[in-house]
Each structure stands twice: as C-alpha cells, then as structure tokens.
Design an enzyme around this catalytic site. Structure first.
Site, PDB file in Angstrom:
ATOM      1  CG  ASP A   1      -2.620  -3.876  -0.497  1.00 53.59           C
ATOM      2  OD1 ASP A   1      -3.470  -3.935   0.525  1.00 53.59           O
ATOM      3  OD2 ASP A   1      -2.398  -2.794  -1.169  1.00 53.59           O
TER       4      ASP A   1
ATOM      5  CB  CYS B   1      -0.883  -0.169   1.280  1.00 55.39           C
ATOM      6  SG  CYS B   1      -1.823   1.574   1.341  1.00 55.39           S
TER       7      CYS B   1
END
Length: 132
Positions: free
Chosen positions: A50, A43
């Site tokens: 992620d 992120c």
C-alpha cells in the site's frame, strides 16, 4: 542465492528513533507541516503493498521532532503488515509520545487499489491542566 548483509540504509531504518529537540519558540504558537509522499506498508490480508502520502500538521509544545528521524521512522513501515486505519493511528500515537504537541493532525491519503481510495484523518488535542 547468496545472503547479503544489511545495507547501511536498512540498518539506519532499523535503528532509527524519533528524536526531538527543544522548541526554539516555546511561547509562540506556530504550525509545522510535513509531507511524507513515500509512505508504504503491506496489506495485512493480501500482503500487497500500500502506498500513501502522509500529511502531518502540528503545533509544538516544548519539543519538535527532527525531520531525518521522521523519515527513518516512516520508512520502518515498508515491510509491516498493517491496515490503513491502524497505520495512521499508530503514527499519530508515536509522534505524540515523542513530542507531546499542543495539537497534531495526520492525514493518510492512500493510493487507490482495486478501485478504492482511502483517506484516514486522525487528530490529537493536548489535554490542558484544570485550574480548579
């Protein structure tokens, strides 16, 4: 703490390029579907990892992307700070640049984080030359 040298897998990812080969059936339209269940990036705001499954579906034109090359390319995102939206769009841009398909669709299905589940879908349609 001892600094270790780069591992062979890390080196392969760093040096990886999207490699193509000639479409074995250029006169036939057929679909290639690839699932990449281990996509990771970070992120750009929090730095948290992620995780996503990428679904690539394309109709090749003159070139096909080699599968090991896709694997190494996708793994290059693991330490990249990039949004879900930008990641999926960038993958599409890079794959289209590599193989110039007639059609390509990529769906990024990101694992929920903070009770939010994101799915990003992008498409490319090859521009055909006008006969006029």
């Amino acid at each position: 703490m001892q600094v270790s040298e780069m591992k062979y897998g890390e080196r392969a990812i760093q040096e990886g390029q999207l490699i193509t080969f000639p479409n074995p059936r250029p006169g036939r339209q057929y679909t290639i579907e690839i699932t990449l269940p281990e996509f990771t990036c970070k992120c750009p705001f929090s730095g948290y990892p992620d995780f996503a499954t990428l679904y690539v579906s394309y109709i090749p034109h003159e070139k096909v992307v080699e599968l090991k090359a896709i694997k190494l390319y996708i793994n290059s995102y693991r330490d990249r700070y990039i949004s879900h939206e930008e990641a999926v769009n960038q993958v599409l841009d890079d794959l289209v640049a590599a193989c110039d398909p007639l059609y390509m669709k990529i769906k990024g299905d990101f694992a929920p984080r903070g009770n939010v589940h994101t799915v990003i879908t992008v498409e490319h349609h090859r521009q055909t030359e006008s006969l006029c």
